[in-house]
Enzyme design. Structure first.
Site: not given
Ligand SMILES: [Zn+2]
Length: 880
Positions: A126, A266-267, A269-270, A302-303, A306, A325
């Protein structure tokens, strides 16, 4: 490339692609020097597309080895190749395109696409990183079912991971092995991921509400797996919470998380394979603070969230970024509020919003949560898209009520499952469940800027009538001066003299029901009947709309709310605003002397808060954090002299501290903590209360207090107490700081996460050696500009935590930051662009500093090989 040559991308130009790729098969051969990627794309022309429509595949920084349609190998004249991609002029209606490409992950320092971090291969796609892996229609509305077969040396990469479920693995000759992964859910390329390397892991099992068993694994570099247990605990709680609150059940057989040490954000979400910056995974009490734990919990959630809001329903195009988001940040905020103390979480979220998004909204980079044009999408991963996006979702819930709101989310996840959706489609779901016209509400997504609200009220004791006049005005933002009124949900209460909320009978002049006023015009005069006595108004309870209230309440009203308001948010807010109102005027040029008498009154209200039996220690700790440098700078707005803010603020804090001295000392020693450390909300609230008492006392710059702080540091049994004590020393006793920082480095800073804390604390010291200190730290053997976490810890902490040195009058602070950005821009434009936001407040300074900042900005602009990312940021900042 220079900015003049850049082409803007416009929302109104969106059109679906002429071709689709329903199926993708990839073979990845990892080798130390180069990685070879063979891809079969099953391509179909979209129904209705022109027969001679060309196929334009994205591809950058990859070397094409061969290309074929079916069995026919294409020659050089049969396709067009450029450094942006590959074009087939008139491809068949349906075919398999096979490409073989080579990439060099070792040399990839942009941390986009496929790269190596501490020897392990990993990906970040992303927004547009997949085009650095293979040729593809790299846009979120093209979704494909991926099968990925990975091959690598068994010693170099015993672990081989990709999206979806594992379907096969086995041994090969020459000490090599393979693993095959299949993801049954069609997904856009930005959710593609793979990891190959030598990693340890911890495992857990989760049974979903319908009885499906899921294997959970968290991977980290060798020797760090035991630091992942808290992240695993947070993951399990997130999975359960998402089932309970949103009905979202996990949909694959495995869920993997990998922590890597080089990561731009930060991270990510794949699907089925989240990749994390290890700072947001690794924790134990000796290395992580309570705040770190809370952040890990939130980002893991959060991830994971997603998986539905982002992956199952994705975005049609990058203009819709806030669709995934904003909604997902709202969801992680709600998760933390349910897991911790709701009132405290809300205050923390609002503080965060004000310290970043409000500044963005008032400056040259202002944009709506859904922008209508951009040059580089990487520059739009902003607090407006994320945090303001979350506030907009929260307002929907406030406006429609929790039950209807959840029906709307259910409908959205059901109606658009497997789709690439838009903001309009999202809003339509809430219109359908509520039968309410939300077209004006939608302006929150499309109109930049923050409404400014004023109010006045009058109470008629004979008639028992309260008249409330409200106005709103949305100020101009760069390129947009025509603004129309927004829909503002205003939660309110009428606070009586004893603190009870007064009831009322009926209201006219606007939509008013229960505890809610809806202001959707530029002004309204509201008459509220049946109010039995004169109330103190409590507006925007829970911070129900992201606005700025311009009306300054009389001190007595603020103090009444600070002592008695039933809404904890407004109780905290009134204390803060009372202090801001009293102190800020003295920070202006030729401003009045500090009003010490009024400040004493606030100190007495604060004292009452500390005595309360019903308020939680975490809430009290928040109240002890007096407004920050940034809060005052924002209130002041223009013509800022950083030293004056710092000096007057310190004078004010000292006065409050002096007034509460005895109480704070007693409080500090009275708080008792259990022997065993737990990072939960209750314990961290107790620690925070002790630390904040100490921090306020330290403002007295008293020898005895400094001794208390030093013994707090020496006696600390965990990183929370240790770091906090050291931060107090850095802030108030810089002459003692260097020695203690040396001690900290020598004894605790072995793990990189703690080394980063050391960098951050060192950068925060406000003395005349600050700039040299940072330059010296950049030479430290463990520091590297190529690792974003190092740069964020050192330079990010300097910008945020040392505002007087950053904005030095001689411009040395601006120059240091500009030089660093230019160096990073050579290999990592994404991070360089994001660091440039440091300059968005440049016009707020007094003229000498403005000139110095302008020079630094122009120097960046004139740099020969500036990246498009940095160029967009610098040009907008200078122009705004
Ligand atoms: Zn996100």
């Amino acid at each position: 490339m220079r900015s003049e040559e850049q082409k803007n991308v416009y929302l109104e130009d969106y059109k679906p692609s002429d071709y689709l790729i329903p199926k993708t098969e990839m073979w990845i051969d990892f080798a130390p020097e180069r990685t070879r990627i063979t891809t079969d794309l099953h391509i179909e022309r979209r129904a209705g597309a022109a027969e001679d429509a060309p196929l334009e595949l994205d591809g950058e920084h990859i070397e094409l080895v061969s290309i074929a349609i079916g069995d026919e190998v294409l020659g050089a004249g049969q396709y067009e190749l450029s450094d942006k991609g590959l074009v087939l002029l008139a491809p068949p209606e349906s075919f398999v395109l096979s490409t073989v490409v080579d990439v060099e992950p070792e040399k990839n320092k942009s941390l986009e696409g496929l790269y190596r971090s501490s020897g392990n291969w990993c990906t970040q796609c992303e927004a547009e990183g997949f085009r650095r892996i293979t040729y593809f229609l790299d846009r979120p509305d093209v979704m494909s079912v991926f099968t990925v077969k990975m091959v690598a040396d068994k010693d170099l990469a015993p672990v081989l991971l990709s999206n979806g479920n594992p379907v096969d693995r086995g041994e090969m000759s020459n000490n090599r092995h393979f693993a095959e992964w299949h993801d049954p859910h069609p997904k856009p390329s930005y959710l593609f991921a793979m990891v190959a390397g030598n990693l340890d892991h911890i495992s857990e099992k989760f049974t979903t509400k319908s009885g499906k068993k899921v294997d959970l694994n968290i991977y980290a570099e060798p020797g760090k797996a035991e630091l992942c247990t808290y992240a695993m605990d947070a993951l399990v709680r997130s999975m359960k919470w998402d089932e309970d609150r949103f009905g979202c059940e996990y949909d694959l057989d495995v869920f993997n998380i990998v922590a890597v040490s080089d990561f731009n954000a930060g991270a990510m979400e794949n699907k089925g394979l989240n990749i994390f910056n290890d700072r947001f995974v690794l924790a134990d009490p000796a290395t992580a603070t309570d705040e770190d734990y809370a952040l890990i919990e939130r980002i893991i959630a959060h991830e994971y969230f997603h998986n539905y809001t982002g992956n199952r329903v994705t975005c049609r195009d990058w203009f819709q970024l806030c669709l995934k988001e904003g909604l997902t940040v709202f969801r992680d905020q709600e998760f933390s509020s349910d897991e911790r103390f709701r009132d405290v979480e809300r205050i923390d979220d609002v503080k965060g919003l004000r310290q970043s998004q409000f500044i963005e909204d008032s400056g040259p980079l202002a944009h709506p949560p859904r922008p209508s044009q951009y040059e580089q999408i990487d520059n739009f991963y902003t607090t407006t898209v994320y945090e303001k996006g979350a506030e907009v979702v929260r307002m929907l819930m406030t406006l429609l009520g929790k039950e209807t709101f959840h029906k709307g989310v259910d409908l959205y996840l059901d109606r658009h499952d497997g789709d690439a959706a838009t903001i309009e489609q999202f809003i339509k779901c809430f219109e359908d469940v509520s039968e309410r016209d939300l077209s004006q509400f939608q302006k929150w997504y499309t109109q930049a800027g923050r409404p400014e609200v004023t109010y006045s009220s009058a109470y008629d004791a004979d008639e028992k009538v309260l008249t409330l006049n409200l106005t709103q005005n949305v100020p101009s933002t760069p390129g947009d001066s025509e603004k129309s009124p927004m829909v503002l949900p205003i939660k309110f209460g009428l606070v009586s003299s004893n603190g009870e909320d007064l009831s009322w009978e009926r209201a006219e002049g606007a939509e008013v029901h229960d505890d809610l006023i809806v202001l959707d015009q530029s002004e309204a005069s509201i008459t509220i009947h049946g109010v039995s006595s004169a109330p103190v108004l409590s507006l925007f309870r829970e911070f129900s709309a992201p606005v700025s209230v311009q009306t300054r309440a009389p001190l007595e009203e603020d103090l009444h709310r600070a002592r008695l308001d039933g809404d904890p948010f407004n109780r905290w807010e009134s204390l803060q605003s009372a202090i801001l109102n009293i102190v800020t005027p003295s920070m202006a040029q030729d401003g009045p002397n500090l009003d010490e008498d009024n400040l004493e009154k606030v100190a007495s209200a604060l004292s009452q808060t500390l005595e309360s039996q019903e308020l939680s220690p975490s809430f009290k700790a928040l109240c002890l954090k007096l407004p920050t440098y940034q809060d005052f700078a924002q209130r002041l707005g223009k013509n800022i002299h950083p030293e004056r803010i710092k000096q007057v603020r310190r004078q004010a804090v000292q006065l409050v501290a002096n007034s509460l001295r005895g109480q704070l000392v007693t409080l500090y020693s009275a708080v008792k903590l259990p022997e065993t450390y737990k990072p939960d909300a209750k314990q961290s609230g107790l620690r925070a209360l002790r630390i904040q008492s100490l921090a306020l006392l330290a403002a007295l710059e008293d020898k005895q207090i400094f001794e208390m702080v030093e013994s707090h540091y020496q006696a600390a049994q965990n990183m929370t107490d240790r770091q906090a004590a050291l931060a107090i020393i850095c802030a108030y006793a810089p002459e003692r700081a260097e020695e203690l920082l040396e001690h900290f480095k020598a004894n605790y800073a072995e793990p990189m996460t703690v080394y980063d804390k050391w960098l951050g604390l060192s950068a925060s010291i406000d003395d005349n050696r600050a700039i040299d200190r940072i330059k010296m730290l950049m030479e430290d053997e463990r520091f590297s500009l190529e690792t974003p976490n190092r740069v964020r810890s050192l330079v990010g902490s300097f910008i945020q935590g040392n505002p007087t040195q950053f904005a030095r009058e001689d411009g040395a602070g601006f120059d240091l930051v500009a030089d660093t950005i230019l160096k990073i821009d050579k290999f990592n434009p994404q991070v360089a662009g994001r660091f440039a936001v440091a300059f968005r407040i440049w016009r707020n300074y007094e003229s000498n500093r403005q000139n110095a900042a302008r020079k630094a900005l122009e120097r960046m602009k004139d740099e020969e090989s500036i990246s498009p990312n940095l160029s967009e940021m610098v040009n907008k900042t200078l122009a705004g």
